[in-house]
Write a protein that holds these residues in place. Structure first.
Motif, PDB file in Angstrom:
ATOM      1  N   UNK A  45      41.274  19.080 -12.627  1.00 16.02           N
ATOM      2  CA  UNK A  45      40.109  19.963 -12.781  1.00 16.02           C
ATOM      3  C   UNK A  45      39.117  19.762 -11.645  1.00 16.02           C
ATOM      4  N   UNK A  46      38.170  20.689 -11.536  1.00 21.49           N
ATOM      5  CA  UNK A  46      37.137  20.526 -10.517  1.00 21.49           C
ATOM      6  C   UNK A  46      36.327  19.271 -10.747  1.00 21.49           C
ATOM      7  N   UNK A  47      36.040  18.965 -12.013  1.00 23.69           N
ATOM      8  CA  UNK A  47      35.321  17.746 -12.370  1.00 23.69           C
ATOM      9  C   UNK A  47      35.810  17.258 -13.719  1.00 23.69           C
ATOM     10  N   UNK A  48      35.914  15.946 -13.860  1.00 24.21           N
ATOM     11  CA  UNK A  48      36.272  15.317 -15.128  1.00 24.21           C
ATOM     12  C   UNK A  48      35.181  14.320 -15.483  1.00 24.21           C
ATOM     13  N   UNK A  49      34.661  14.404 -16.705  1.00 25.40           N
ATOM     14  CA  UNK A  49      33.605  13.504 -17.153  1.00 25.40           C
ATOM     15  C   UNK A  49      34.078  12.765 -18.400  1.00 25.40           C
ATOM     16  N   UNK A  50      34.024  11.446 -18.352  1.00 23.65           N
ATOM     17  CA  UNK A  50      34.331  10.624 -19.511  1.00 23.65           C
ATOM     18  C   UNK A  50      33.053  10.278 -20.255  1.00 23.65           C
ATOM     19  N   UNK A  51      33.082  10.422 -21.574  1.00 23.40           N
ATOM     20  CA  UNK A  51      31.920  10.129 -22.408  1.00 23.40           C
ATOM     21  C   UNK A  51      32.229   8.947 -23.320  1.00 23.40           C
ATOM     22  N   UNK A  52      31.284   8.002 -23.410  1.00 24.19           N
ATOM     23  CA  UNK A  52      31.471   6.853 -24.288  1.00 24.19           C
ATOM     24  C   UNK A  52      30.101   6.275 -24.632  1.00 24.19           C
ATOM     25  N   UNK A  53      30.035   5.589 -25.777  1.00 31.47           N
ATOM     26  CA  UNK A  53      28.759   5.019 -26.219  1.00 31.47           C
ATOM     27  C   UNK A  53      28.596   3.559 -25.816  1.00 31.47           C
ATOM     28  N   UNK A  54      29.595   2.979 -25.150  1.00 27.38           N
ATOM     29  CA  UNK A  54      29.528   1.572 -24.766  1.00 27.38           C
ATOM     30  C   UNK A  54      29.108   1.428 -23.304  1.00 27.38           C
ATOM     31  N   UNK A  55      27.920   0.901 -23.035  1.00 25.78           N
ATOM     32  CA  UNK A  55      27.511   0.689 -21.641  1.00 25.78           C
ATOM     33  C   UNK A  55      28.464  -0.226 -20.880  1.00 25.78           C
ATOM     34  N   UNK A  56      28.983  -1.267 -21.537  1.00 23.67           N
ATOM     35  CA  UNK A  56      29.894  -2.192 -20.856  1.00 23.67           C
ATOM     36  C   UNK A  56      31.182  -1.484 -20.454  1.00 23.67           C
ATOM     37  N   UNK A  57      31.728  -0.654 -21.349  1.00 22.33           N
ATOM     38  CA  UNK A  57      32.950   0.089 -21.026  1.00 22.33           C
ATOM     39  C   UNK A  57      32.695   1.051 -19.871  1.00 22.33           C
ATOM     40  N   UNK A  58      31.542   1.687 -19.873  1.00 26.35           N
ATOM     41  CA  UNK A  58      31.232   2.632 -18.805  1.00 26.35           C
ATOM     42  C   UNK A  58      31.063   1.935 -17.462  1.00 26.35           C
ATOM     43  N   UNK A  59      30.481   0.739 -17.468  1.00 30.83           N
ATOM     44  CA  UNK A  59      30.374  -0.010 -16.216  1.00 30.83           C
ATOM     45  C   UNK A  59      31.763  -0.321 -15.665  1.00 30.83           C
ATOM     46  N   UNK A  60      32.659  -0.727 -16.558  1.00 38.08           N
ATOM     47  CA  UNK A  60      34.030  -1.018 -16.126  1.00 38.08           C
ATOM     48  C   UNK A  60      34.714   0.247 -15.631  1.00 38.08           C
ATOM     49  N   UNK A  61      34.489   1.356 -16.314  1.00 41.92           N
ATOM     50  CA  UNK A  61      35.113   2.619 -15.909  1.00 41.92           C
ATOM     51  C   UNK A  61      34.670   3.025 -14.514  1.00 41.92           C
ATOM     52  N   UNK A  62      33.394   2.907 -14.241  1.00 42.98           N
ATOM     53  CA  UNK A  62      32.884   3.297 -12.918  1.00 42.98           C
ATOM     54  C   UNK A  62      33.419   2.373 -11.831  1.00 42.98           C
ATOM     55  N   UNK A  63      33.531   1.085 -12.144  1.00 50.37           N
ATOM     56  CA  UNK A  63      33.990   0.137 -11.128  1.00 50.37           C
ATOM     57  C   UNK A  63      35.470   0.333 -10.801  1.00 50.37           C
ATOM     58  N   UNK A  64      36.242   0.900 -11.729  1.00 53.10           N
ATOM     59  CA  UNK A  64      37.683   1.064 -11.530  1.00 53.10           C
ATOM     60  C   UNK A  64      38.080   2.452 -11.038  1.00 53.10           C
TER      61      UNK A  64
END
Length: 243
Positions: A45-64
């Motif tokens: 897709x042109x853009x894909x956005x992942x949504x989650x309520x865990x800040x720790x999981x999101x930090x890991x997602x961005x770093x990977x």
């Protein structure tokens, strides 16, 4: 661990919709981003956005994540509206069993789609096994979820959803498949999951420390073996199209 184990059947499901126009895709309950990256690779897709309520999981997602078309946002996916424009596609994997009112959640997720958009639900419905520790694990978790009032037959929920209040129709590319993950991998995943609930008061009262310790030991032992056979995991991969 679950994310990588189920990449094959999830990729095959997503790829059935690859030819559809998709400018924006949302991945609900994205965790550390494995499924979000999978959506981006499979559908482009042109853009894909992942949504989650865990800040720790999101930090890991961005770093990977290195793909510039993939982003992440903090959001409780049971709440609508989503913090994004109307998406062309919304993907959810192994999430509905953790939602208190799954039918209502599906209706609200469909309402977020643009006309013609698709909601893809990738859910497990049942597990069959010849391995005693895996079977015992499923019994314990089932009893715990029933005690908490969150035991839901997700397969039955999905079977009962048809037109979704006239907003969406069930897409003909929906399917049911049986996946045979490696038994040693399932044992390792379930053993890791036990850390999240082994000290629950219900488990302490109704199962007991000795039974929990036995299950931990047996799952660890099975995880160390080369055994791959003996587990059949039924999946419901259901798509709805917004009218």
């Amino acid at each position: 661990m679950l994310a990588s184990m189920f990449s094959g059947p999830s990729r095959a499901f997503l790829s059935r919709f690859r030819r559809d126009r998709c400018e924006l895709a949302l991945d609900l309950g994205c965790g550390t981003g494995h499924s979000t990256r999978l959506v981006a690779r499979a559908l482009r897709p042109g853009q894909t956005i992942g949504l989650d309520s865990s800040p720790a999981a999101l930090r890991a997602a961005r770093s990977r994540t290195r793909n510039p078309t993939v982003a992440f946002a903090h959001h409780d996916v049971t709440a609508t509206p989503f913090p994004a424009p109307q998406p062309d596609l919304v993907y959810s994997r192994f999430l509905l069993a953790h939602v208190s009112e799954p039918e209502d959640a599906v209706r609200r997720w469909v309402a977020e789609l643009r006309p013609g958009g698709r909601l893809l639900l990738d859910e497990g419905s049942s597990i069959r096994t010849s391995h005693e520790p895996i079977g015992r694990y499923l019994e314990m978790v089932g009893a715990l979820l029933e005690h908490r009032g969150t035991a839901v037959d997700i397969g039955g929920v999905l079977d009962g959803l048809g037109e979704i209040g006239g907003m969406a129709r069930r897409h003909p590319l929906s399917r049911e498949v049986t996946f045979t993950p490696p038994a040693n991998g399932v044992a390792a995943m379930f053993r890791a999951n036990m850390d999240a609930w082994r000290d629950d008061p219900f488990i302490a009262t109704h199962v007991g420390e000795a039974a929990v310790a036995w299950l931990e030991s047996e799952l660890e032992a099975l995880a160390r073996t080369p055994i791959r056979d003996g587990v059949a995991w039924d999946l419901k991969q259901v798509a709805f199209e917004r009218r």
